[in-house]
Design a protein around this motif. Sequence first.
Motif, PDB file in Angstrom:
ATOM      1  N   LYS A  91      25.786  55.228  32.273  1.00 47.15           N
ATOM      2  CA  LYS A  91      24.724  55.959  32.986  1.00 47.15           C
ATOM      3  C   LYS A  91      23.699  56.554  32.026  1.00 47.15           C
ATOM      4  CE  LYS A  91      27.399  57.311  37.061  1.00 47.15           C
ATOM      5  NZ  LYS A  91      28.248  58.389  37.596  1.00 47.15           N
ATOM      6  N   THR A 111      14.964  46.621  38.099  1.00 42.93           N
ATOM      7  CA  THR A 111      16.105  46.313  38.954  1.00 42.93           C
ATOM      8  C   THR A 111      16.373  44.810  38.880  1.00 42.93           C
ATOM      9  OG1 THR A 111      14.776  45.838  40.917  1.00 42.93           O
ATOM     10  CG2 THR A 111      15.418  48.145  40.547  1.00 42.93           C
ATOM     11  N   MET A 152      15.099  46.802  29.785  1.00 42.46           N
ATOM     12  CA  MET A 152      16.151  47.557  30.482  1.00 42.46           C
ATOM     13  C   MET A 152      16.210  47.214  31.965  1.00 42.46           C
ATOM     14  SD  MET A 152      15.465  51.291  28.765  1.00 42.46           S
ATOM     15  CE  MET A 152      16.942  52.104  29.367  1.00 42.46           C
ATOM     16  N   THR A 174      31.788  54.091  32.723  1.00 41.87           N
ATOM     17  CA  THR A 174      30.626  54.271  33.594  1.00 41.87           C
ATOM     18  C   THR A 174      29.769  55.466  33.180  1.00 41.87           C
ATOM     19  OG1 THR A 174      32.073  55.445  35.144  1.00 41.87           O
ATOM     20  CG2 THR A 174      31.598  53.157  35.643  1.00 41.87           C
ATOM     21  N   TYR A 184      20.292  54.745  31.084  1.00 44.61           N
ATOM     22  CA  TYR A 184      19.123  54.748  31.967  1.00 44.61           C
ATOM     23  C   TYR A 184      18.645  56.160  32.327  1.00 44.61           C
ATOM     24  CZ  TYR A 184      21.189  50.123  32.396  1.00 44.61           C
ATOM     25  OH  TYR A 184      21.746  48.901  32.112  1.00 44.61           O
ATOM     26  N   GLN A 185      19.215  57.172  31.665  1.00 46.70           N
ATOM     27  CA  GLN A 185      18.889  58.561  31.988  1.00 46.70           C
ATOM     28  C   GLN A 185      17.417  58.857  31.720  1.00 46.70           C
ATOM     29  OE1 GLN A 185      21.807  61.045  30.205  1.00 46.70           O
ATOM     30  NE2 GLN A 185      21.679  62.619  31.782  1.00 46.70           N
ATOM     31  N   GLU A 192      18.836  47.878  35.276  1.00 46.20           N
ATOM     32  CA  GLU A 192      20.055  48.600  35.697  1.00 46.20           C
ATOM     33  C   GLU A 192      20.918  47.694  36.561  1.00 46.20           C
ATOM     34  OE1 GLU A 192      21.582  52.996  36.929  1.00 46.20           O
ATOM     35  OE2 GLU A 192      19.476  52.522  37.292  1.00 46.20           O
ATOM     36  N   THR A 193      21.941  47.110  35.940  1.00 47.56           N
ATOM     37  CA  THR A 193      22.946  46.299  36.624  1.00 47.56           C
ATOM     38  C   THR A 193      24.298  46.759  36.080  1.00 47.56           C
ATOM     39  OG1 THR A 193      22.874  44.597  34.907  1.00 47.56           O
ATOM     40  CG2 THR A 193      21.363  44.323  36.785  1.00 47.56           C
ATOM     41  N   GLU A 194      25.303  45.886  36.121  1.00 45.53           N
ATOM     42  CA  GLU A 194      26.595  46.227  35.515  1.00 45.53           C
ATOM     43  C   GLU A 194      26.569  46.009  34.003  1.00 45.53           C
ATOM     44  OE1 GLU A 194      29.616  43.919  37.407  1.00 45.53           O
ATOM     45  OE2 GLU A 194      29.298  44.809  39.377  1.00 45.53           O
ATOM     46  N   SER A 215      25.435  47.566  31.239  1.00 42.76           N
ATOM     47  CA  SER A 215      25.900  48.607  30.307  1.00 42.76           C
ATOM     48  C   SER A 215      27.369  48.952  30.537  1.00 42.76           C
ATOM     49  CB  SER A 215      25.030  49.861  30.432  1.00 42.76           C
ATOM     50  OG  SER A 215      23.757  49.616  29.874  1.00 42.76           O
ATOM     51  N   GLU A 216      27.798  48.851  31.795  1.00 44.62           N
ATOM     52  CA  GLU A 216      29.208  49.107  32.102  1.00 44.62           C
ATOM     53  C   GLU A 216      30.096  48.081  31.389  1.00 44.62           C
ATOM     54  OE1 GLU A 216      31.643  49.722  36.181  1.00 44.62           O
ATOM     55  OE2 GLU A 216      29.513  50.260  36.248  1.00 44.62           O
ATOM     56  N   PRO A 265      14.391  52.133  35.272  1.00 39.17           N
ATOM     57  CA  PRO A 265      14.546  50.805  34.689  1.00 39.17           C
ATOM     58  C   PRO A 265      14.124  49.711  35.671  1.00 39.17           C
ATOM     59  CG  PRO A 265      16.656  51.593  35.471  1.00 39.17           C
ATOM     60  CD  PRO A 265      15.664  52.683  35.778  1.00 39.17           C
TER      61      PRO A 265
END
Length: 259
Positions: free
Chosen positions: A207, A217, A189, A203, A210-211, A191-193, A195-196, A215
Amino acid sequence: MTSLQNQIILITGASSGIGTACARIFAGAGAKLILAARRLERLQQLKDALIKEFGIEIHLLQLDVRDRNAVESAISTLPPAWSNIDILINNAGLSRGLDKLHEGSFQDWEDMIDTNVKGLLYVSRYVVPGMVSRDRGHVVNLGSIAGHQTYPGGNVYCATKAAVRAISEGLKQDLLGTRVRVTSVDPGMVETEFSEVRFHGNTERAKTVYQGVIPLTADDVADVIFFCVTRSPHVNINEVVLMPVDQASATLVNRRTEK
């Protein structure tokens, strides 16, 4: 540690996420960067920021790696000062949808296969021969934990990343006898774009992925790539699998009530 000063590094998918993070860390090491992506405006902003901060040389390519003719043209028409690429970071890639296979979108499949597999192959095919002729170079392919473990709804995306893993291994075997290195960097995992894009711009849904988790970076992944390419020339890091502490596998994630 191998110096990256004045080495020419081509990064695909450089306009966001891991690609942008790689550009920044390599700029700090004094490399010369060829930044490729579809979004030229984003690339121009990145170029301006990196030149201002690091004073390095940067060449931009507006490029869709899915277009083989465009890839051939972009690589074959590089100015002489930029044509001897030392390091290729095959970072362009995406995920589309999380549908069951029998309910999947044909267009989503095309997007993933054309970018993650064929795009990576096209760029490699036009860049690697130069590395072989110079008997030096390094190819870094961005894989994923999804190339090691399939998860529900991941079917075709996981297949494309399994392909990246096999292509990396195959390329390494084909390059035996040369001094060209091949590395596959396979994160969990991040966190970038990502999953968007997977959820077609939703969006809020992105979100939730990663709740309750801290994650990786994009900088974490770029840091690992930087480590791989700066080892002594006789050392090849074949494969790196990295995940956040809160993730144990593709499907096992520890979600905390508060970060």
